[in-house]
Design a protein around this motif. Structure first.
Motif, PDB file in Angstrom:
ATOM      1  N   LYS A   1    -121.077 -47.901  31.253  1.00 32.83           N
ATOM      2  CA  LYS A   1    -122.240 -47.460  32.019  1.00 32.83           C
ATOM      3  C   LYS A   1    -121.936 -47.405  33.514  1.00 32.83           C
ATOM      4  O   LYS A   1    -122.839 -47.373  34.340  1.00 32.83           O
ATOM      5  CB  LYS A   1    -123.416 -48.402  31.770  1.00 32.83           C
ATOM      6  CG  LYS A   1    -123.880 -48.436  30.318  1.00 32.83           C
ATOM      7  CD  LYS A   1    -125.073 -49.370  30.154  1.00 32.83           C
ATOM      8  CE  LYS A   1    -125.537 -49.409  28.714  1.00 32.83           C
ATOM      9  NZ  LYS A   1    -126.706 -50.322  28.524  1.00 32.83           N
ATOM     10  N   GLY A   2    -120.683 -47.429  33.836  1.00 28.11           N
ATOM     11  CA  GLY A   2    -120.297 -47.425  35.238  1.00 28.11           C
ATOM     12  C   GLY A   2    -120.053 -48.826  35.757  1.00 28.11           C
ATOM     13  O   GLY A   2    -120.486 -49.823  35.163  1.00 28.11           O
ATOM     14  N   PRO A   3    -119.339 -48.951  36.877  1.00 31.20           N
ATOM     15  CA  PRO A   3    -119.063 -50.272  37.461  1.00 31.20           C
ATOM     16  C   PRO A   3    -120.349 -50.987  37.870  1.00 31.20           C
ATOM     17  O   PRO A   3    -121.390 -50.366  38.088  1.00 31.20           O
ATOM     18  CB  PRO A   3    -118.183 -49.955  38.678  1.00 31.20           C
ATOM     19  CG  PRO A   3    -117.659 -48.578  38.424  1.00 31.20           C
ATOM     20  CD  PRO A   3    -118.699 -47.875  37.640  1.00 31.20           C
ATOM     21  N   ALA A   4    -120.247 -52.302  37.997  1.00 29.03           N
ATOM     22  CA  ALA A   4    -121.407 -53.112  38.386  1.00 29.03           C
ATOM     23  C   ALA A   4    -121.849 -52.755  39.803  1.00 29.03           C
ATOM     24  O   ALA A   4    -121.014 -52.629  40.704  1.00 29.03           O
ATOM     25  CB  ALA A   4    -121.062 -54.590  38.297  1.00 29.03           C
TER      26      ALA A   4
ATOM     27  N   ASP B   1    -128.712 -52.793  52.629  1.00 26.15           N
ATOM     28  CA  ASP B   1    -128.994 -54.153  53.087  1.00 26.15           C
ATOM     29  C   ASP B   1    -127.749 -55.038  53.103  1.00 26.15           C
ATOM     30  O   ASP B   1    -127.814 -56.220  53.417  1.00 26.15           O
ATOM     31  CB  ASP B   1    -130.073 -54.797  52.209  1.00 26.15           C
ATOM     32  CG  ASP B   1    -129.704 -54.801  50.725  1.00 26.15           C
ATOM     33  OD1 ASP B   1    -128.568 -54.392  50.401  1.00 26.15           O
ATOM     34  OD2 ASP B   1    -130.547 -55.216  49.908  1.00 26.15           O
ATOM     35  N   HIS B   2    -126.601 -54.464  52.723  1.00 23.18           N
ATOM     36  CA  HIS B   2    -125.308 -55.185  52.761  1.00 23.18           C
ATOM     37  C   HIS B   2    -125.335 -56.459  51.923  1.00 23.18           C
ATOM     38  O   HIS B   2    -124.669 -57.445  52.261  1.00 23.18           O
ATOM     39  CB  HIS B   2    -124.923 -55.520  54.207  1.00 23.18           C
ATOM     40  CG  HIS B   2    -124.699 -54.323  55.065  1.00 23.18           C
ATOM     41  ND1 HIS B   2    -123.559 -53.562  55.009  1.00 23.18           N
ATOM     42  CD2 HIS B   2    -125.504 -53.729  55.984  1.00 23.18           C
ATOM     43  CE1 HIS B   2    -123.637 -52.562  55.869  1.00 23.18           C
ATOM     44  NE2 HIS B   2    -124.818 -52.631  56.465  1.00 23.18           N
ATOM     45  N   ARG B   3    -126.054 -56.454  50.801  1.00 20.08           N
ATOM     46  CA  ARG B   3    -126.094 -57.618  49.927  1.00 20.08           C
ATOM     47  C   ARG B   3    -125.101 -57.512  48.778  1.00 20.08           C
ATOM     48  O   ARG B   3    -125.025 -58.415  47.950  1.00 20.08           O
ATOM     49  CB  ARG B   3    -127.514 -57.822  49.391  1.00 20.08           C
ATOM     50  CG  ARG B   3    -128.519 -58.181  50.480  1.00 20.08           C
ATOM     51  CD  ARG B   3    -129.927 -58.356  49.907  1.00 20.08           C
ATOM     52  NE  ARG B   3    -129.974 -59.381  48.866  1.00 20.08           N
ATOM     53  CZ  ARG B   3    -130.051 -60.684  49.100  1.00 20.08           C
ATOM     54  NH1 ARG B   3    -130.060 -61.134  50.358  1.00 20.08           N
ATOM     55  NH2 ARG B   3    -130.093 -61.544  48.107  1.00 20.08           N
ATOM     56  N   HIS B   4    -124.359 -56.411  48.712  1.00 26.49           N
ATOM     57  CA  HIS B   4    -123.347 -56.289  47.654  1.00 26.49           C
ATOM     58  C   HIS B   4    -122.058 -56.982  48.111  1.00 26.49           C
ATOM     59  O   HIS B   4    -122.002 -57.600  49.178  1.00 26.49           O
ATOM     60  CB  HIS B   4    -123.114 -54.822  47.279  1.00 26.49           C
ATOM     61  CG  HIS B   4    -122.687 -53.956  48.427  1.00 26.49           C
ATOM     62  ND1 HIS B   4    -123.524 -53.588  49.451  1.00 26.49           N
ATOM     63  CD2 HIS B   4    -121.483 -53.368  48.706  1.00 26.49           C
ATOM     64  CE1 HIS B   4    -122.880 -52.816  50.304  1.00 26.49           C
ATOM     65  NE2 HIS B   4    -121.637 -52.677  49.874  1.00 26.49           N
ATOM     66  N   ALA B   5    -121.021 -56.870  47.315  1.00 24.08           N
ATOM     67  CA  ALA B   5    -119.839 -57.722  47.470  1.00 24.08           C
ATOM     68  C   ALA B   5    -119.076 -57.458  48.765  1.00 24.08           C
ATOM     69  O   ALA B   5    -118.850 -56.307  49.150  1.00 24.08           O
ATOM     70  CB  ALA B   5    -118.909 -57.532  46.284  1.00 24.08           C
ATOM     71  N   HIS B   6    -118.704 -58.575  49.419  1.00 23.83           N
ATOM     72  CA  HIS B   6    -117.758 -58.565  50.534  1.00 23.83           C
ATOM     73  C   HIS B   6    -116.470 -59.220  50.027  1.00 23.83           C
ATOM     74  O   HIS B   6    -116.511 -60.270  49.384  1.00 23.83           O
ATOM     75  CB  HIS B   6    -118.275 -59.376  51.727  1.00 23.83           C
ATOM     76  CG  HIS B   6    -119.542 -58.839  52.323  1.00 23.83           C
ATOM     77  ND1 HIS B   6    -120.753 -58.852  51.666  1.00 23.83           N
ATOM     78  CD2 HIS B   6    -119.781 -58.289  53.553  1.00 23.83           C
ATOM     79  CE1 HIS B   6    -121.683 -58.340  52.458  1.00 23.83           C
ATOM     80  NE2 HIS B   6    -121.125 -57.990  53.604  1.00 23.83           N
ATOM     81  N   ILE B   7    -115.330 -58.638  50.342  1.00 24.47           N
ATOM     82  CA  ILE B   7    -114.039 -59.167  49.912  1.00 24.47           C
ATOM     83  C   ILE B   7    -113.284 -59.619  51.154  1.00 24.47           C
ATOM     84  O   ILE B   7    -112.856 -58.806  51.975  1.00 24.47           O
ATOM     85  CB  ILE B   7    -113.240 -58.104  49.135  1.00 24.47           C
ATOM     86  CG1 ILE B   7    -114.062 -57.613  47.939  1.00 24.47           C
ATOM     87  CG2 ILE B   7    -111.903 -58.678  48.659  1.00 24.47           C
ATOM     88  CD1 ILE B   7    -113.459 -56.415  47.229  1.00 24.47           C
TER      89      ILE B   7
ATOM     90  N   THR C   1    -119.964 -51.852  43.656  1.00 26.62           N
ATOM     91  CA  THR C   1    -119.934 -50.500  44.209  1.00 26.62           C
ATOM     92  C   THR C   1    -120.853 -50.343  45.410  1.00 26.62           C
ATOM     93  O   THR C   1    -120.634 -49.462  46.253  1.00 26.62           O
ATOM     94  CB  THR C   1    -120.347 -49.481  43.140  1.00 26.62           C
ATOM     95  OG1 THR C   1    -121.692 -49.764  42.713  1.00 26.62           O
ATOM     96  CG2 THR C   1    -119.416 -49.546  41.939  1.00 26.62           C
ATOM     97  N   GLY C   2    -121.908 -51.172  45.506  1.00 26.28           N
ATOM     98  CA  GLY C   2    -122.881 -50.983  46.572  1.00 26.28           C
ATOM     99  C   GLY C   2    -123.780 -49.798  46.332  1.00 26.28           C
ATOM    100  O   GLY C   2    -124.447 -49.339  47.261  1.00 26.28           O
ATOM    101  N   VAL C   3    -123.821 -49.335  45.098  1.00 23.76           N
ATOM    102  CA  VAL C   3    -124.655 -48.194  44.724  1.00 23.76           C
ATOM    103  C   VAL C   3    -125.632 -48.651  43.656  1.00 23.76           C
ATOM    104  O   VAL C   3    -125.234 -49.303  42.680  1.00 23.76           O
ATOM    105  CB  VAL C   3    -123.803 -47.016  44.210  1.00 23.76           C
ATOM    106  CG1 VAL C   3    -124.698 -45.855  43.769  1.00 23.76           C
ATOM    107  CG2 VAL C   3    -122.820 -46.570  45.274  1.00 23.76           C
ATOM    108  N   SER C   4    -126.903 -48.344  43.810  1.00 23.08           N
ATOM    109  CA  SER C   4    -127.919 -48.786  42.863  1.00 23.08           C
ATOM    110  C   SER C   4    -127.805 -48.023  41.551  1.00 23.08           C
ATOM    111  O   SER C   4    -127.038 -47.063  41.427  1.00 23.08           O
ATOM    112  CB  SER C   4    -129.316 -48.590  43.464  1.00 23.08           C
ATOM    113  OG  SER C   4    -129.595 -47.211  43.625  1.00 23.08           O
ATOM    114  N   ASP C   5    -128.599 -48.447  40.564  1.00 20.31           N
ATOM    115  CA  ASP C   5    -128.563 -47.798  39.256  1.00 20.31           C
ATOM    116  C   ASP C   5    -128.997 -46.342  39.326  1.00 20.31           C
ATOM    117  O   ASP C   5    -128.647 -45.543  38.459  1.00 20.31           O
ATOM    118  CB  ASP C   5    -129.470 -48.548  38.271  1.00 20.31           C
ATOM    119  CG  ASP C   5    -128.941 -49.952  37.983  1.00 20.31           C
ATOM    120  OD1 ASP C   5    -127.713 -50.139  38.080  1.00 20.31           O
ATOM    121  OD2 ASP C   5    -129.746 -50.855  37.659  1.00 20.31           O
ATOM    122  N   VAL C   6    -129.774 -45.992  40.352  1.00 16.01           N
ATOM    123  CA  VAL C   6    -130.223 -44.605  40.487  1.00 16.01           C
ATOM    124  C   VAL C   6    -129.306 -43.796  41.391  1.00 16.01           C
ATOM    125  O   VAL C   6    -129.607 -42.663  41.741  1.00 16.01           O
ATOM    126  CB  VAL C   6    -131.681 -44.557  41.012  1.00 16.01           C
ATOM    127  CG1 VAL C   6    -132.620 -45.173  40.008  1.00 16.01           C
ATOM    128  CG2 VAL C   6    -131.780 -45.251  42.369  1.00 16.01           C
TER     129      VAL C   6
END
Length: 536
Positions: A307-310, A325-331, A314-319
């Motif tokens: 169903k695509g990457p989490a 808001d920069h709440r996705h993963a920081h490496i 990716t920083g991309v919502s399901d839609v």
């Protein structure tokens, strides 16, 4: 009393008893006295014999003293095994055979205590301490060991000990046989009887037995401890010369699995994962963006279940809309060693990792490296930010210093005649400092923060003994978008009115290791404030 502590940092002890095949699934527990004394002799031979660091007379006397059967205190343990196929050649054909690798699993913090009822002279005790500190493994090579001599111990709470002949078996115990060395006197008597029994017959003919091609019987116990196990088995010895079986008792539930209460799961999802970087050629912190990009690609691959990457990676919502808001993963990459080599990777996502993302984090164990040197990653754990006390990124302080260059997301602004456009603080619009202040204004505690730009000629990035400039860092992603201004970035120091908790990362590539800051002084130790310099 002489007490030896054996601790297994990997939590595993691999050892197959004498006369048993590895595929029988048998494991030697407790370790046999024969194995212990042979390990000491082998360590001396390889690591302490040169230049007579430990004289031969001392190791001989030590082996004789430790030839009496010891007692043990065994920690709670259980058995486990792995199954794998080993290749072998049969003529010109290569085949595989299944091998059972059985081992004892025990808590990393627990240790085996081995105690001999003997008081060693100072020279022998010092030799024993030196030898056990140089033990790299005990049993098979997978059994990494940390050993030491416990001083001042007069007794242990034993639960495995020799059983005197004729003594009934105590309740709640079981009988086992362990291989142990003979005493020097016992070996001398055994050798005399063995040679007499295997002497040529009166008619001059040799006795017809399996040991006709056996090696010569060693002169003493110390020489017997040097015999190679493979040679002895090939020669048909059912026991090594100088060894005998001793009846021991141990708890009948020695391998009973311990019940462990399951900790109550927090409703809040984990937000951080931390890895150690293991590589023959470790990448430099200057390549943090490149390494973070490769880690990002691997996590996207492992989290894609059709169903695509989490979205957390990716920083991309399901839609299909990008996150703002920069709440996705920081490496984040860290260089905590003596130089600038990357030693740790920390992945932080304020939105939290769901089960799919956690599975991907656990499956991540390698990324490709330049020159054929793949980079191995060892997962330290997945949890909340407060669980990783060893990472400075999650610290709390008023003053924070750049770990990697901050690259502005905007271009510097000038008038038509080339003069720079300056803001109220004296910084050029679109410069790194101006962009940092703009981004800090979005932070809950950053509205009153001040910044200081560090001089590039001072090489502001220090990692151990090496100092770097911003120009030495890779400051652009070769794959992927993101708003980026011109320039290679700058180093800054941020001062907040009150202590602020990390991580702090700003600007272009902040999700891939750029614009990363670390605390300068913990809040509790803060005694001075850093005044911002006037803009250049």
């Amino acid at each position: 009393m002489t007490v030896l502590e054996l601790r297994f940092p990997a939590g595993r002890y691999h050892a197959t008893p004498w006369g048993r095949h590895v595929n029988e699934g048998a494991v030697e527990w407790p370790p046999s006295p024969w194995r212990i004394v042979r390990a000491l002799v082998a360590t001396w031979y390889l690591k302490a014999r040169k230049d007579e660091e430990i004289p031969e007379r001392t190791i001989r006397a030590l082996a004789d003293a430790l030839s009496q059967p010891p007692v043990f205190r065994l920690p709670r343990a259980t058995t486990a095994h792995t199954r794998h196929y080993m290749p072998y050649n049969e003529g010109k054909n290569e085949k595989t055979t299944k091998v059972f690798d059985t081992f004892v699993q025990l808590p990393v913090r627990d240790a085996i205590l081995v105690a001999w009822d003997v008081a060693l002279p100072a020279e022998q005790l010092a030799a024993l301490q030196t030898l056990v500190e140089r033990l790299g493994y005990f049993g098979r090579a997978e059994s990494l060991v940390e050993a030491r001599v416990l001083r001042g111990v007069t007794g242990i709470e034993l639960n495995a000990a020799p059983l005197t002949e004729g003594t009934p078996l105590p309740p709640n115990t079981e009988l086992i046989r362990l291989l142990a060395p003979m005493t020097p006197v016992g070996y001398k008597r055994w050798r005399t009887e063995f040679l007499a029994a295997n002497a040529p017959l009166a008619n001059g003919k040799k006795r017809d037995n399996k040991r006709a091609g056996a090696p010569e019987v060693p002169d003493d116990l110390f020489a017997a401890l040097h015999a190679d196990t493979g040679d002895l088995q090939s020669a048909g010895w059912n026991l090594p010369p100088g060894a005998l079986y001793v009846n021991y008792i141990r708890p009948e539930d020695a391998f009973a699995p311990a019940t462990k209460p399951r900790p109550r799961r927090s409703k809040a999802p984990p937000t951080a994962a931390r890895y150690a970087v293991v590589s023959a050629v470790a990448p430099s912190i200057t390549q943090a963006v490149s390494l973070a990009d490769r880690v990002h690609d691997a996590l996207c691959k492992w989290s894609d279940q059709g169903k695509g990457p989490a979205p957390v990676f990716t920083g991309v919502s399901d839609v299909g809309k990008p996150s703002t808001d920069h709440r996705h993963a920081h490496i984040f990459c860290e260089a905590n060693g003596p130089r600038d080599a990357i030693t740790h990777i920390t992945i932080w996502a304020p939105m939290g990792f769901n089960e799919t993302a956690c599975l991907a984090l656990r499956r991540l164990n390698t990324v490709w490296g330049h020159g054929g040197h793949d980079i191995r990653l060892v997962l330290h754990g997945i949890g909340r930010a407060g669980d990783f006390k060893d990472s400075a990124l999650f610290g709390k302080a008023r003053v924070w210093r750049a770990l990697t260059p901050l690259v502005s997301t905007r271009h510097s602004k000038t008038f038509r005649d080339g003069r720079p456009k300056m803001d109220a603080n004296g910084w050029q619009f679109g410069s790194g400092a101006h962009d940092l202040l703009r981004l800090l204004a979005l932070h809950p505690q950053g509205t009153a923060a001040t910044v200081k730009q560090l001089e590039e000629r001072d090489r502001p990035f220090q990692f151990g003994s090496r100092r770097l400039t911003s120009l030495q860092f890779q400051a652009i992603r070769h794959h992927g978008g993101g708003k980026r201004g011109n320039g290679s970035g700058n180093a800054f120091v941020i001062t907040f009115p009150e202590p602020v908790s990390g991580p702090l990362a700003f600007g272009y590539g902040s999700h891939f290791g750029l614009g990363l800051f670390v605390p300068v002084v913990p809040a509790a130790e803060m005694t001075t404030t850093l005044k911002p310099s006037s803009p250049p």
